[in-house]
Structure formats: structure tokens, C-alpha cells
Design a protein around this motif. Sequence first.
Motif, PDB file in Angstrom:
ATOM      1  N   ASN A   1      58.025  -9.677  79.679  1.00  0.00           N
ATOM      2  CA  ASN A   1      58.541  -9.156  80.946  1.00  0.00           C
ATOM      3  C   ASN A   1      60.057  -9.040  80.941  1.00  0.00           C
ATOM      4  N   GLN A   2      60.743 -10.005  80.341  1.00  0.00           N
ATOM      5  CA  GLN A   2      62.200  -9.921  80.240  1.00  0.00           C
ATOM      6  C   GLN A   2      62.607  -8.765  79.340  1.00  0.00           C
ATOM      7  N   LEU A   3      61.879  -8.589  78.245  1.00  0.00           N
ATOM      8  CA  LEU A   3      62.158  -7.461  77.352  1.00  0.00           C
ATOM      9  C   LEU A   3      61.934  -6.133  78.081  1.00  0.00           C
ATOM     10  N   LEU A   4      60.832  -6.038  78.830  1.00  0.00           N
ATOM     11  CA  LEU A   4      60.534  -4.818  79.566  1.00  0.00           C
ATOM     12  C   LEU A   4      61.608  -4.531  80.611  1.00  0.00           C
ATOM     13  N   GLN A   5      62.062  -5.560  81.285  1.00  0.00           N
ATOM     14  CA  GLN A   5      63.115  -5.379  82.282  1.00  0.00           C
ATOM     15  C   GLN A   5      64.380  -4.797  81.640  1.00  0.00           C
ATOM     16  N   ARG A   6      64.782  -5.337  80.495  1.00  0.00           N
ATOM     17  CA  ARG A   6      65.972  -4.836  79.807  1.00  0.00           C
ATOM     18  C   ARG A   6      65.759  -3.418  79.295  1.00  0.00           C
ATOM     19  N   ASN A   7      64.577  -3.176  78.741  1.00  0.00           N
ATOM     20  CA  ASN A   7      64.276  -1.859  78.174  1.00  0.00           C
ATOM     21  C   ASN A   7      64.323  -0.783  79.246  1.00  0.00           C
ATOM     22  N   LEU A   8      63.719  -1.026  80.389  1.00  0.00           N
ATOM     23  CA  LEU A   8      63.703  -0.016  81.453  1.00  0.00           C
ATOM     24  C   LEU A   8      65.083   0.168  82.060  1.00  0.00           C
ATOM     25  N   ALA A   9      65.844  -0.923  82.177  1.00  0.00           N
ATOM     26  CA  ALA A   9      67.205  -0.796  82.710  1.00  0.00           C
ATOM     27  C   ALA A   9      68.049   0.110  81.823  1.00  0.00           C
ATOM     28  N   ALA A  10      67.856   0.004  80.505  1.00  0.00           N
ATOM     29  CA  ALA A  10      68.592   0.856  79.569  1.00  0.00           C
ATOM     30  C   ALA A  10      68.179   2.317  79.682  1.00  0.00           C
ATOM     31  N   ARG A  11      67.057   2.563  80.350  1.00  0.00           N
ATOM     32  CA  ARG A  11      66.555   3.933  80.529  1.00  0.00           C
ATOM     33  C   ARG A  11      66.619   4.365  81.987  1.00  0.00           C
ATOM     34  N   GLY A  12      67.498   3.695  82.726  1.00  0.00           N
ATOM     35  CA  GLY A  12      67.814   4.145  84.074  1.00  0.00           C
ATOM     36  C   GLY A  12      66.988   3.564  85.203  1.00  0.00           C
ATOM     37  N   LEU A  13      66.074   2.645  84.903  1.00  0.00           N
ATOM     38  CA  LEU A  13      65.240   2.058  85.950  1.00  0.00           C
ATOM     39  C   LEU A  13      65.537   0.562  86.021  1.00  0.00           C
ATOM     40  N   VAL A  14      66.426   0.196  86.946  1.00  0.00           N
ATOM     41  CA  VAL A  14      66.815  -1.198  87.124  1.00  0.00           C
ATOM     42  C   VAL A  14      65.880  -1.826  88.161  1.00  0.00           C
ATOM     43  N   MET A  15      65.209  -2.898  87.774  1.00  0.00           N
ATOM     44  CA  MET A  15      64.231  -3.542  88.646  1.00  0.00           C
ATOM     45  C   MET A  15      64.414  -5.047  88.602  1.00  0.00           C
ATOM     46  N   PRO A  16      64.249  -5.740  89.745  1.00  0.00           N
ATOM     47  CA  PRO A  16      64.271  -7.209  89.713  1.00  0.00           C
ATOM     48  C   PRO A  16      63.062  -7.736  88.958  1.00  0.00           C
ATOM     49  N   TYR A  17      63.221  -8.923  88.414  1.00  0.00           N
ATOM     50  CA  TYR A  17      62.173  -9.500  87.569  1.00  0.00           C
ATOM     51  C   TYR A  17      60.858  -9.663  88.325  1.00  0.00           C
TER      52      TYR A  17
END
Length: 217
Positions: A24-40
Motif C-alpha cells: 500500500n505504501q508503494l502504491l501510494q508513492r507510485n500513484l503520486a508520481a503519476r499525478g494521483l495524490v491520495m492519503p494512505y
Amino acid sequence: MTFPPKMVLFDCDGVLVDSEPVTNQLLQRNLAARGLVMPYDKIITLFVGGTIAGVAQQAAKMGANLEPDWVDVLYAEMFEALAKQVTPIPGVHDMLDRLDAAGIGYAVCSNGPHAKMDITLRRCGLAERLENRIYSREDVPTPKPAPDVYLLAAARADVAPADCVVVEDSPSGAKAGKAADIYTFGFVADTDPARLEPICDALFDDMAKFPALLGIS
């Protein structure tokens, strides 16, 4: 449901292996790098218990700029991280020893691919004892919340669903257990009980408590 059951059908991530924080932490970082910033906590609510293909569809709808091979890219990152970090859920080995001693069968049934479970179960020392009892959404027509993977595991063991129990930590997985008409436990060590209580037959938060819930002394 008559206890003890003949067979226990476990989800994998978050039930047998403590992989959810890593992924989940990896997914959060990955999506943020692709423009989708989401809380954990929203990552957990939206995506835990689903498939990565489903994550891709939902994230794209929410504005993530995902490359065509994003699913493969994410799995590569995930497998590398899990191979270094994943640990078993506390108490899992002792709990399985008690099931063995009581003559209760068990299998693992996951929405994840076999390649992922090969990494996590092997690193956690569970692959050998689960050999030939590992089932993936790759083995069935429809992933959870459909009941297919649980029904397949029960059929392969020649055990009626009514003689099984399911252990799940996500609403999607719990719905699959109930759709299979199987008594379903919600494991809430790291899951908000309010998410599983409306679906599951019973909740517990410690693998050391589980054998007693099955009627094993």
C-alpha cells in the motif's frame, strides 16, 4: 455451521503474510508520481482486497496518468519490495501447527497472482506447507468478490463449502466468502472492524485466538 470445520480457507495478503503495508505504501508513492495524490487511508479503503488491474481502472478514472504497461511496472516494483521486506502475520506458524494437530485442512485463496504468492509465502516460510493448496484469481473465471476461488479450493479438497470457514481481512474478500455460502471470519488486526462487521459472521484480531474460535482446545 458445526465446529470445528473440516477446512480453513485463508486469504493471503494481510491474513497469512504481512504484505499490506509494503504494497500500500508503494502504491501510494507510485500513484503520486503519476499525478494521483491520495492519503494512505483512502488507498486502503479503495484498493485493499481487489486486483491490480482493478486498481489501474479506478486510478485512471480518478486522474492518474498510467502508462499502458503500468500493471507490469507496478508488479515488478512490488515483487522487489516484498522479496526484501514481507514477514508472516504474527502467530501464523503456531496457528497452522495447531490446525495440523487437529487434522483440519487448509488452503490459501488470493486475488493476487501466483508469482506474488510464491515470493511472499516462500519468504515467510509458508510455501512448502501450502504446496498444492495455493489458489489465485488466475485459476478462476472471476476474482473476489465472486466466490470462485473459494469454491475451487473446497472442490479440489473434496470438502463441502458448508464444512469450511473463510478468513479474510477485506470487504471484497469477505463478500466472496459469503457468496460461496461459507462461514466467514474477519481478521481485524489491521482492518477497521466496522468495515467487516456487516459482512462477516465473526471477527478476531489475533491469530493465537483463532484455534479456540474453531473449537480446538
